[in-house]
Design an enzyme around this catalytic site. Structure first.
Site, PDB file in Angstrom:
ATOM      1  N   LYS A  50       5.000 -22.265  67.748  1.00 36.75           N
ATOM      2  CA  LYS A  50       5.288 -20.823  67.926  1.00 36.75           C
ATOM      3  C   LYS A  50       5.563 -20.056  66.776  1.00 36.75           C
ATOM      4  O   LYS A  50       5.005 -18.775  66.718  1.00 36.75           O
ATOM      5  CB  LYS A  50       6.326 -21.012  69.122  1.00 36.75           C
ATOM      6  N   ARG A  73      12.956 -31.150  59.834  1.00 39.59           N
ATOM      7  CA  ARG A  73      13.731 -32.283  59.550  1.00 39.59           C
ATOM      8  C   ARG A  73      14.338 -32.974  60.744  1.00 39.59           C
ATOM      9  O   ARG A  73      14.682 -32.251  61.707  1.00 39.59           O
ATOM     10  CB  ARG A  73      14.562 -31.947  58.312  1.00 39.59           C
ATOM     11  N   SER A  79      23.989 -39.994  59.441  1.00 38.09           N
ATOM     12  CA  SER A  79      24.565 -38.794  59.681  1.00 38.09           C
ATOM     13  C   SER A  79      24.841 -38.450  61.054  1.00 38.09           C
ATOM     14  O   SER A  79      25.874 -38.004  61.618  1.00 38.09           O
ATOM     15  CB  SER A  79      23.592 -37.579  59.099  1.00 38.09           C
ATOM     16  N   LYS A  83      28.178 -38.318  63.224  1.00 41.78           N
ATOM     17  CA  LYS A  83      28.646 -36.991  64.022  1.00 41.78           C
ATOM     18  C   LYS A  83      29.154 -37.678  65.326  1.00 41.78           C
ATOM     19  O   LYS A  83      29.952 -36.992  65.747  1.00 41.78           O
ATOM     20  CB  LYS A  83      27.484 -36.101  64.075  1.00 41.78           C
ATOM     21  N   ARG A 107      14.225 -25.190  59.352  1.00 34.89           N
ATOM     22  CA  ARG A 107      14.688 -24.143  58.685  1.00 34.89           C
ATOM     23  C   ARG A 107      13.729 -23.277  58.244  1.00 34.89           C
ATOM     24  O   ARG A 107      12.928 -23.355  57.841  1.00 34.89           O
ATOM     25  CB  ARG A 107      15.274 -24.611  57.364  1.00 34.89           C
ATOM     26  N   HIS A 150      22.057 -19.531  62.796  1.00 35.45           N
ATOM     27  CA  HIS A 150      22.028 -20.837  63.768  1.00 35.45           C
ATOM     28  C   HIS A 150      21.895 -20.730  64.916  1.00 35.45           C
ATOM     29  O   HIS A 150      22.513 -19.957  65.686  1.00 35.45           O
ATOM     30  CB  HIS A 150      23.213 -21.616  63.474  1.00 35.45           C
ATOM     31  N   GLU A 169      17.571 -27.508  66.855  1.00 32.85           N
ATOM     32  CA  GLU A 169      18.250 -26.420  66.088  1.00 32.85           C
ATOM     33  C   GLU A 169      17.475 -25.777  65.156  1.00 32.85           C
ATOM     34  O   GLU A 169      16.583 -26.384  64.404  1.00 32.85           O
ATOM     35  CB  GLU A 169      19.342 -27.176  65.421  1.00 32.85           C
ATOM     36  N   GLU A 184      25.218 -24.562  46.897  1.00 31.19           N
ATOM     37  CA  GLU A 184      26.474 -24.711  47.122  1.00 31.19           C
ATOM     38  C   GLU A 184      26.698 -26.027  47.862  1.00 31.19           C
ATOM     39  O   GLU A 184      27.433 -26.743  47.681  1.00 31.19           O
ATOM     40  CB  GLU A 184      26.432 -23.694  48.322  1.00 31.19           C
TER      41      GLU A 184
END
Length: 233
Positions: A50, A73, A79, A83, A107, A150, A169, A184
């Site tokens: 899209k 990803r 991970s 979580k 992303r 986000h 996400e 960072e």
């Protein structure tokens, strides 16, 4: 252009920690988790297509590419397990489906700040995309200086047995924000430097985040002036 990070159910990376991560082997549970990963990959692909279509349209209609590139990803199994357990839950397929929204992620790196909200608007306006969560760290940066928009959206995935709504996400940020976040992240997880250095560099990065935001805003204004880019919904 979508850049994929291949970490789809990578059991090899678990090595001797597989039992620690997954607990006692349960074939049925592993099969269900594999299915969740497959659905997540399919959902990310749907959203990625899209976004590529939207970017292509804007190139044709407005001589403007809001998207610089897209990274796809899948959350690494280690991970994911951490979580789930941080939430006080057992690592089961049912708990992942009900409580974890970022198994699959994209992303989206934009050229300018306005493009962040343009992409959001155009995507959310599509009839088969449902907004689940939204956190705007562009207008309200994190204390560290981190900036990004986000979103968690739901998109239908069509399979042989029917249609399943899948959560994906999406992090939308500019090139400058992405560069800052990468540095960072490296600072946060680097283990061979002193705490005082972490604090020092963290303070510097916070200042740089503000400077980057100001520079990106000025560059956007120059671009809009030079290209007379106008889009009306």
């Amino acid at each position: 252009m979508i850049l994929e990070r291949k970490n789809f159910m990578n059991f090899n990376k678990l090595g001797t920690n597989m039992k620690e991560t997954l607990g006692e082997p349960n074939v049925k549970n592993l099969q269900e988790m594999t299915k969740i990963y497959q659905l997540g990959q399919a959902g990310a692909n749907e959203i990625g297509t899209k976004l590529e279509n939207l970017d292509s349209e804007f190139q044709t209609e407005y001589d403007h590419n809001p998207i610089h590139h897209i990274e796809e990803r899948m959350k690494e199994l280690q991970s994911l397990a951490k979580k789930v357990r941080r939430k006080g839950l057992a690592l089961t397929a049912e708990n992942i489906q009900q409580h974890i929204f970022d198994v699959a992620g994209l992303r989206v790196v934009t050229n300018y700040v306005d493009d962040i909200y343009l992409i959001e608007k155009l995507l959310i306006n599509q009839s088969d995309v449902t907004l689940i969560k939204r956190k705007d760290y562009v207008q309200n940066p994190k204390p560290s200086g981190y900036r990004s928009l986000h979103l968690v959206v739901s998109v239908p995935v069509f399979q042989s047995h029917g249609v399943t709504d899948v959560n994906v996400e999406i992090q939308i940020r500019t090139i400058g924000m992405d560069m800052w976040a990468s540095l960072e992240h490296k600072l946060r997880y680097k283990t061979d430097i002193e705490a005082s250095e972490v604090a020092q560099y963290g303070d510097q990065l916070h200042g740089y985040a503000d400077e980057l935001a100001e520079i990106e805003q000025k560059m956007q204004e120059i671009y809009k002036h030079l290209n007379n880019f106008k889009y009306k919904a």
